[in-house]
Design a protein around this motif. Structure first.
Motif, PDB file in Angstrom:
ATOM      1  N   ARG A   1       0.859  -1.188   0.000  1.00 24.52           N
ATOM      2  CA  ARG A   1       0.000   0.000   0.000  1.00 24.52           C
ATOM      3  C   ARG A   1       0.889   1.229   0.000  1.00 24.52           C
TER       4      ARG A   1
ATOM      5  N   TYR B   1       1.054   5.488  -1.168  1.00 21.94           N
ATOM      6  CA  TYR B   1       0.272   6.672  -1.492  1.00 21.94           C
ATOM      7  C   TYR B   1       1.200   7.794  -1.947  1.00 21.94           C
TER       8      TYR B   1
ATOM      9  N   TYR C   1       1.152  12.055  -2.410  1.00 16.93           N
ATOM     10  CA  TYR C   1       0.437  13.274  -2.088  1.00 16.93           C
ATOM     11  C   TYR C   1       1.203  14.463  -2.631  1.00 16.93           C
TER      12      TYR C   1
ATOM     13  N   SER D   1      -4.393  14.261  -2.182  1.00 18.52           N
ATOM     14  CA  SER D   1      -4.107  12.901  -2.623  1.00 18.52           C
ATOM     15  C   SER D   1      -3.961  12.848  -4.134  1.00 18.52           C
TER      16      SER D   1
ATOM     17  N   VAL E   1      -3.267   6.195  -5.107  1.00 18.76           N
ATOM     18  CA  VAL E   1      -3.206   5.100  -4.156  1.00 18.76           C
ATOM     19  C   VAL E   1      -2.813   3.854  -4.938  1.00 18.76           C
TER      20      VAL E   1
ATOM     21  N   LEU F   1      -2.062  -0.175  -4.719  1.00 20.76           N
ATOM     22  CA  LEU F   1      -2.426  -1.228  -3.773  1.00 20.76           C
ATOM     23  C   LEU F   1      -1.905  -2.609  -4.131  1.00 20.76           C
TER      24      LEU F   1
ATOM     25  N   PHE G   1       5.027  14.011  -1.688  1.00 20.45           N
ATOM     26  CA  PHE G   1       5.321  13.038  -0.643  1.00 20.45           C
ATOM     27  C   PHE G   1       4.821  11.662  -1.053  1.00 20.45           C
TER      28      PHE G   1
ATOM     29  N   GLY H   1      -2.586  -2.925   6.630  1.00 18.17           N
ATOM     30  CA  GLY H   1      -3.793  -2.209   6.271  1.00 18.17           C
ATOM     31  C   GLY H   1      -4.398  -1.375   7.371  1.00 18.17           C
ATOM     32  N   ALA H   2      -3.669  -1.179   8.466  1.00 16.53           N
ATOM     33  CA  ALA H   2      -4.204  -0.335   9.531  1.00 16.53           C
ATOM     34  C   ALA H   2      -4.128   1.143   9.170  1.00 16.53           C
ATOM     35  N   GLN H   3      -3.498   1.426   8.040  1.00 19.97           N
ATOM     36  CA  GLN H   3      -3.465   2.774   7.485  1.00 19.97           C
ATOM     37  C   GLN H   3      -2.745   3.765   8.382  1.00 19.97           C
ATOM     38  N   LYS H   4      -1.728   3.303   9.095  1.00 15.48           N
ATOM     39  CA  LYS H   4      -0.846   4.211   9.825  1.00 15.48           C
ATOM     40  C   LYS H   4       0.307   4.514   8.886  1.00 15.48           C
ATOM     41  N   LEU H   5       0.205   5.621   8.189  1.00 12.29           N
ATOM     42  CA  LEU H   5       1.148   5.924   7.120  1.00 12.29           C
ATOM     43  C   LEU H   5       2.453   6.480   7.650  1.00 12.29           C
TER      44      LEU H   5
ATOM     45  N   PHE I   1       5.583   8.649   6.175  1.00 11.34           N
ATOM     46  CA  PHE I   1       5.841   9.514   5.038  1.00 11.34           C
ATOM     47  C   PHE I   1       7.333   9.627   4.737  1.00 11.34           C
ATOM     48  N   GLY I   2       7.639   9.809   3.466  1.00  8.23           N
ATOM     49  CA  GLY I   2       8.977  10.187   3.070  1.00  8.23           C
ATOM     50  C   GLY I   2       9.226  11.654   3.369  1.00  8.23           C
TER      51      GLY I   2
END
Lengths: 112, 114
Positions: A31, A33, A35, A45, A48, A50, A88, A96-100, A102-103
Motif C-alpha cells: 500500500r 500513497y 500526495y 491525494s 493510491v 495497492l 510526498f 492495512g491499519a493505514q498508519k502511514l 511519510f517520506g
C-alpha cells in the motif's frame, strides 16, 4: 522500523522536460500513497497504489509500484509550472491499519 | 470529496497555556488521524482513531491528547504548551469499509508557542 526515503529531495527542472521521483521503503508493504503539498497548504491525494505492478496516471503524472523492489516512482511528463509543489510518498506497512509513514518529500520547482 | 475542517488556521500562544485544536469532518468517516509536520519536513503520525471511543498514540511521541466522543469530531489538546510544540498539525480522515482508501487532509493548524 519502517523507513521511507525519497530521491531527490530537491529538483529544479525546465518546462517541457521529463523526470522521475523515487520512493524507496524498508519493509514489506503493498500500500503506497502519493500526495502533493503546495506551500502553506494541506496535502492533496494523487494516487493510491495497492498491488505489485500497479500503475496509475493522471494528466502529466504517472505512478508505479514494485513491491518486490520496495520502490515506487512518480514520473512527470512534459512538466509545466503548475506542477511545482512538494511531493510526498507514504507507505502503510501495518497490514492495512493505514498508519502511514511519510517520506521526506521532494520539493519540485519547474521553471519556464 | 470529503469536507474536513480544522480551526484555528493559525494560533500564536504563550508558554504554559492550554490549547485545543479542532478537527471536524462531515462525511461520516470512521477513521481519523493527527499528523505533525515541521516546515519542509515529513509528516509524523501522533494520534489516530478508528471510531467513537477509540484513540491510539501514533509512532511519534507527543504530549498532546485526543478524544473521539462523536464520529465527526476529533479534537487535540495540549495541557501546557511549550515552544517545542511549535509546528503544523494536520488532521485527516478516511472512509469506512476498509483500509484501502486515501486519506483526506484538513488545511492544518500552524501553532506557534512563544
Amino acid at each position: 522500523e519502517l523507513k521511507v526515503e525519497q530521491n531527490p529531495l530537491f529538483l529544479s527542472m525546465q518546462e517541457g522536460k521529463n523526470y522521475t521521483i523515487y520512493c524507496n521503503y524498508s519493509t514489506t508493504s503493498d500500500r503506497l500513497y502519493w500526495y502533493r503539498q503546495d506551500p502553506g497548504k494541506s496535502l492533496e491525494s494523487l494516487f493510491v497504489l495497492l498491488s505489485n505492478g500497479a500503475v496509475k496516471q493522471e494528466g502529466r503524472l504517472m505512478a508505479s509500484l514494485d513491491t518486490k523492489a520496495r520502490l515506487s516512482t512518480l514520473h512527470i511528463t512534459a512538466a509545466v509550472h503548475d506542477l511545482s509543489a512538494t511531493y510526498f510518498c507514504a507507505v502503510d506497512a501495518t497490514q492495512g491499519a493505514q498508519k502511514l509513514v511519510f517520506g521526506q518529500g521532494t520539493r519540485l520547482t519547474i521553471n519556464p | 470529496e470529503a469536507d474536513i475542517y480544522q480551526t484555528p488556521r493559525y494560533l500564536v500562544i504563550g508558554t504554559g497555556k492550554k490549547i485545543t485544536l479542532e478537527c471536524s469532518q462531515t462525511m461520516g468517516h470512521d477513521k481519523m488521524y493527527w499528523y505533525q509536520q515541521d516546515p519542509g519536513m515529513e509528516l509524523h503520525l501522533i494520534h489516530y482513531s478508528y471510531g467513537v471511543n477509540s484513540t491510539e498514540k501514533g509512532d511519534l511521541s507527543s504530549e498532546s491528547t485526543v478524544s473521539r466522543i462523536r464520529t465527526e469530531h476529533f479534537p487535540l489538546t495540549l495541557e501546557s504548551a511549550r515552544p517545542s510544540h511549535t509546528s503544523q498539525y494536520l488532521c485527516a480522515s478516511s472512509p469506512p469499509g476498509g483500509f484501502n482508501e486515501k486519506l483526506f487532509f484538513g488545511s492544518g493548524t500552524q501553532l506557534s508557542v512563544l
